[in-house]
Scaffold this motif. Structure first.
Motif, PDB file in Angstrom:
ATOM      1  N   LYS A   7       0.829  -1.214   0.000  1.00 17.15           N
ATOM      2  CA  LYS A   7       0.000   0.000   0.000  1.00 17.15           C
ATOM      3  C   LYS A   7       0.860   1.259   0.000  1.00 17.15           C
ATOM      4  O   LYS A   7       0.571   2.231  -0.701  1.00 17.15           O
ATOM      5  CB  LYS A   7      -0.926   0.000   1.220  1.00 17.15           C
ATOM      6  CG  LYS A   7      -2.074  -0.994   1.123  1.00 17.15           C
ATOM      7  CD  LYS A   7      -2.951  -0.889   2.364  1.00 17.15           C
ATOM      8  CE  LYS A   7      -4.157  -1.813   2.281  1.00 17.15           C
ATOM      9  NZ  LYS A   7      -5.001  -1.730   3.499  1.00 17.15           N
ATOM     10  N   GLN A   8       1.935   1.235   0.786  1.00 15.41           N
ATOM     11  CA  GLN A   8       2.826   2.398   0.837  1.00 15.41           C
ATOM     12  C   GLN A   8       3.488   2.648  -0.513  1.00 15.41           C
ATOM     13  O   GLN A   8       3.638   3.793  -0.943  1.00 15.41           O
ATOM     14  CB  GLN A   8       3.881   2.191   1.924  1.00 15.41           C
ATOM     15  CG  GLN A   8       3.322   2.267   3.337  1.00 15.41           C
ATOM     16  CD  GLN A   8       4.360   1.963   4.393  1.00 15.41           C
ATOM     17  OE1 GLN A   8       5.562   1.864   4.098  1.00 15.41           O
ATOM     18  NE2 GLN A   8       3.920   1.798   5.640  1.00 15.41           N
ATOM     19  N   GLN A  11       1.007   4.349  -2.739  1.00  8.51           N
ATOM     20  CA  GLN A  11       0.806   5.749  -2.368  1.00  8.51           C
ATOM     21  C   GLN A  11       1.981   6.627  -2.785  1.00  8.51           C
ATOM     22  O   GLN A  11       1.816   7.816  -3.086  1.00  8.51           O
ATOM     23  CB  GLN A  11       0.604   5.856  -0.849  1.00  8.51           C
ATOM     24  CG  GLN A  11      -0.713   5.253  -0.363  1.00  8.51           C
ATOM     25  CD  GLN A  11      -0.797   5.191   1.156  1.00  8.51           C
ATOM     26  OE1 GLN A  11       0.158   5.519   1.864  1.00  8.51           O
ATOM     27  NE2 GLN A  11      -1.942   4.744   1.657  1.00  8.51           N
ATOM     28  N   GLN A 203      -6.031  -5.435  -2.756  1.00  7.70           N
ATOM     29  CA  GLN A 203      -5.317  -4.173  -2.578  1.00  7.70           C
ATOM     30  C   GLN A 203      -5.388  -3.256  -3.805  1.00  7.70           C
ATOM     31  O   GLN A 203      -5.067  -2.076  -3.707  1.00  7.70           O
ATOM     32  CB  GLN A 203      -3.851  -4.468  -2.227  1.00  7.70           C
ATOM     33  CG  GLN A 203      -3.661  -4.874  -0.781  1.00  7.70           C
ATOM     34  CD  GLN A 203      -4.459  -6.099  -0.376  1.00  7.70           C
ATOM     35  OE1 GLN A 203      -4.253  -7.184  -0.911  1.00  7.70           O
ATOM     36  NE2 GLN A 203      -5.385  -5.931   0.555  1.00  7.70           N
ATOM     37  N   ARG A 228     -10.122   1.866  -3.799  1.00  5.97           N
ATOM     38  CA  ARG A 228      -8.870   1.136  -3.939  1.00  5.97           C
ATOM     39  C   ARG A 228      -8.072   1.709  -5.096  1.00  5.97           C
ATOM     40  O   ARG A 228      -8.641   2.259  -6.047  1.00  5.97           O
ATOM     41  CB  ARG A 228      -9.136  -0.343  -4.208  1.00  5.97           C
ATOM     42  CG  ARG A 228      -9.848  -1.101  -3.093  1.00  5.97           C
ATOM     43  CD  ARG A 228      -9.959  -2.556  -3.493  1.00  5.97           C
ATOM     44  NE  ARG A 228     -10.492  -3.393  -2.434  1.00  5.97           N
ATOM     45  CZ  ARG A 228     -11.743  -3.831  -2.378  1.00  5.97           C
ATOM     46  NH1 ARG A 228     -12.596  -3.485  -3.331  1.00  5.97           N
ATOM     47  NH2 ARG A 228     -12.154  -4.609  -1.388  1.00  5.97           N
ATOM     48  N   PRO A 229      -6.743   1.561  -5.060  1.00  7.48           N
ATOM     49  CA  PRO A 229      -5.941   1.945  -6.229  1.00  7.48           C
ATOM     50  C   PRO A 229      -6.409   1.159  -7.453  1.00  7.48           C
ATOM     51  O   PRO A 229      -6.823  -0.002  -7.346  1.00  7.48           O
ATOM     52  CB  PRO A 229      -4.517   1.556  -5.830  1.00  7.48           C
ATOM     53  CG  PRO A 229      -4.538   1.534  -4.339  1.00  7.48           C
ATOM     54  CD  PRO A 229      -5.905   1.067  -3.955  1.00  7.48           C
ATOM     55  N   ARG A 269      -2.867   3.360 -10.452  1.00  8.25           N
ATOM     56  CA  ARG A 269      -1.585   3.348  -9.749  1.00  8.25           C
ATOM     57  C   ARG A 269      -0.688   2.205 -10.238  1.00  8.25           C
ATOM     58  O   ARG A 269       0.500   2.191  -9.923  1.00  8.25           O
ATOM     59  CB  ARG A 269      -1.812   3.207  -8.235  1.00  8.25           C
ATOM     60  CG  ARG A 269      -2.508   4.417  -7.625  1.00  8.25           C
ATOM     61  CD  ARG A 269      -1.659   5.680  -7.751  1.00  8.25           C
ATOM     62  NE  ARG A 269      -2.383   6.870  -7.348  1.00  8.25           N
ATOM     63  CZ  ARG A 269      -3.024   7.691  -8.172  1.00  8.25           C
ATOM     64  NH1 ARG A 269      -3.031   7.430  -9.479  1.00  8.25           N
ATOM     65  NH2 ARG A 269      -3.643   8.753  -7.737  1.00  8.25           N
ATOM     66  N   PRO A 294       0.374  11.575  -8.386  1.00  9.12           N
ATOM     67  CA  PRO A 294      -1.074  11.647  -8.509  1.00  9.12           C
ATOM     68  C   PRO A 294      -1.615  13.044  -8.754  1.00  9.12           C
ATOM     69  O   PRO A 294      -2.454  13.254  -9.622  1.00  9.12           O
ATOM     70  CB  PRO A 294      -1.560  11.093  -7.166  1.00  9.12           C
ATOM     71  CG  PRO A 294      -0.471  10.171  -6.729  1.00  9.12           C
ATOM     72  CD  PRO A 294       0.804  10.808  -7.208  1.00  9.12           C
TER      73      PRO A 294
END
Length: 610
Positions: A7-8, A11, A203, A228-229, A269, A294
């Motif tokens: 997840k990191q 992001q 995820q 979610r991405p 992403r 983003p």
């Protein structure tokens, strides 16, 4: 890799995945019976593909294991090689990653179970077990995360996710594939996919395959509220066949670069490519997003993506055939089964059918399709010829002889040109039974899948969910065997046919009302759709014994056998009396009956009416 770490990374920036594996292998090593098998017999070919994508800037490489599940491998005799093929796929990818000197994630690729899943109904546990087996082999060898890709059935995708989550805590990326009309094969829109998977532990969610970059953009917008991405992996474009090769358009790197900017603005992403894409496409994606976070991506997008068109639901229509109108009026319908001629001469068939219909006892003619896998005139075309003479027909259609594209094309032509209005969907006898045992059966789907195809055509879409220029309105029939050896399996298939949209069922020949009553008890009551009973007037004790012992699906009660044996030379009269008894019973309990003529002497069945 831990889920929080993944997840990191999402992001922090855009992750670039690799492109096509299969189409690139086809170009470099030629056609193969199974590209996943190359993990065992030519690992260097797979390694070259992985290296080329890493050098192009890919931060994610997918193992060459897309179709390495037991159901897809079974027809090739490789069902016992699931663990070995998947393990080898991970090893190749990890070795390439480890020698590249770059930080790259190795992702275990898992695709759907394939058309083999439609050959027989699978329980939810069987589906989960097939995915669990493959995923366990991938995780054991050391993948960083899983990607479930090119799924067209959201329930199957959910089953795969649940299978992995039954033992694994690795991150999962999930991708559906959509048609140009932004619907999946099972008819789901992006928003419906989001809702179905909302509670599952994945995820990233998005789309891959089938369409090219620009057609994928409005589909991706449908995932914008998923929380979610988003992941996006378009095809290079629409393929075409050149000789024995499938060739994809040479989409320019600049074209993919522009797509990358627009896709990231929508929340994507993870960016990669699917069929027809190459390291050049991946390099373009990497270059376009290298310094694109983003916020800057949203500002960079000058193109407004059109909103996803709301789904258009075809209203369910009642079939329009004469047969169906009679059934709906509770008129007892009678059909006589014929075999198409073995040659090109129709006169004899027309004469026989005319005499049958002039009797006034028969409503329709049902036409076998390649019975016992023998060559005969096409049932749908014969139905069209008889229909032109005002004769109601129920042609059988088998899934043995054509793939999905051919079946749909045939049905559209039968509707629009041949005037065919009723179809009986059957799986068909295997070629090994007939005069051409060396030929291969297609069997991409079975009769349940064919019922689904017919139901989709009736709604104005093809199997892939693509809108057609108008809808058919077939009355859809299918077979039922109330005395099957494996009655539990037969009942499962009965329910699946009803769920797929069948309108009526035609039974195997039944010789005792008790057999039907027993079947109804097993299903918990009356059949959910109208039923036409199969009636076969037996002509001798010897014939009855042969049918009872040698023909699958036929059960002749001991009492009937005893009657025929006791009758001696009068067995034919007894056989017709039993058939008459079954017809009288069917008139009180069922929607209709179809009569099977002894030794193809079709007019003889008229004796049943006295």
């Amino acid at each position: 890799m831990k889920i929080d770490d993944f997840k990191q990374r999402l992001q922090a920036g855009i992750l670039i995945a690799d492109g096509a594996m299969g189409s690139l292998l086809h170009e470099t090593v030629g056609a193969q019976r199974c590209f996943e098998e190359l993990n065992l017999i030519d690992p260097e070919a797979i390694a070259r593909v992985h290296r080329s994508y890493i050098e192009a800037g890919a931060q994610i490489i997918e193992t060459n294991t897309f179709g390495a599940n037991r159901l897809k491998l079974a027809p090739l005799g490789l069902s016992d090689q699931v663990a070995r093929i998947n393990s080898a796929g991970v090893k190749i990818a990890r070795d390439v990653r480890d020698t590249s000197g770059r930080e790259v994630l190795v992702v275990g690729s898992i695709g759907p179970l394939g058309v083999a899943r439609h050959m027989r109904p699978l329980s939810a546990e069987e589906v989960r077990e097939a995915f669990r087996e493959q995923a366990a082999a991938l995780e054991e060898r050391g993948v960083d995360l899983f990607i479930l890709e090119t799924f067209s059935d959201v329930d199957e995708l959910a089953g795969a996710i649940e299978a992995i989550r039954s033992f694994s805590v690795l991150p999962i990326v999930a991708e559906m594939t959509f048609s140009e009309e932004a619907s999946t094969l099972s008819g789901s829109r992006p928003a419906e996919v989001v809702a179905r998977l909302a509670e599952l532990d994945i995820q990233a969610l998005g789309a891959n395959c089938t369409v090219g970059p620009q057609l994928l953009l409005p589909i991706l917008e449908g995932f914008s509220n998923s929380g979610r991405p988003i992941v996006a992996m378009p095809n290079a474009g629409f393929p075409r066949r050149v000789g024995d090769r499938i060739v994809y358009p040479k989409s320019s790197p600049e074209y993919f670069a522009q797509f990358a900017i627009e896709a990231v603005a929508l929340g994507v992403r993870i960016l990669g490519g699917c069929c027809g894409t190459t390291p050049e496409h991946v390099r373009a994606l990497a270059d376009a997003t290298r310094h694109l976070g983003p916020a800057r991506a949203a500002a960079a997008s000058a193109t407004r993506v059109e909103a996803v068109i709301a789904p258009h639901r075809e209203a369910r229509r009642e079939p329009e055939s004469v047969l169906w109108r009679k059934i709906q009026k509770k008129n007892f319908v009678v059909s006589v089964e014929i075999d198409p001629p073995r040659g090109a001469v129709l006169e004899r068939t027309f004469e026989q059918v005319k005499r049958i219909m002039e009797s006034g006892h028969v409503d329709a003619i049902d036409i076998n399709s390649g019975s016992m896998a023998r060559v005969g005139m096409d049932a749908l075309q014969l139905a069209g010829a008889l229909g032109a003479e005002g004769i109601e027909t129920i042609p059988h259609l088998t899934t043995r002889d054509q793939n999905l594209i051919g079946l749909q094309a045939t049905l559209l032509g039968a509707w629009a040109v041949g005037g065919v209005r009723n179809v009986l969907a059957i799986t068909g006898d295997p070629p090994s039974l007939g005069d051409h045992p060396e030929s291969s059966g297609v069997y991409e789907i079975d009769s349940i899948g064919l019922v689904d195809v017919l139901a989709r055509l009736n709604r104005g879409t093809d199997w892939a969910g693509k809108a057609l220029g108008g809808a058919t309105n077939f009355t859809i029939g299918a077979a039922l065997n109330p005395v099957a050896d494996d009655l539990k399996y037969e009942i499962e298939r009965y329910h699946a046919k009803v769920d797929a949209g069948v309108h009526f069922l035609m039974t195997q020949p039944v010789f005792d009302p008790a057999h039907w009553s027993s079947f109804e008890k097993r299903i918990g009551g009356k059949c959910a759709v109208p039923v036409m009973l199969g009636i076969w007037p037996l002509v001798s004790f010897k014939q009855a014994v042969r049918l009872n012992n040698e023909v699958p699906g036929i059960v002749i009660p001991s009492g009937v056998l005893a009657e025929l044996e006791a009758a001696g030379a009068g067995a034919r009269e007894v056989g017709f009396r039993i058939a008459r008894r079954m017809l009288d019973w069917a008139r009180t309990e069922l929607a209709g009956a179809y009569l099977i003529a002894p030794f193809k002497r079709y007019e003889d069945v008229l004796e049943i009416f006295g």
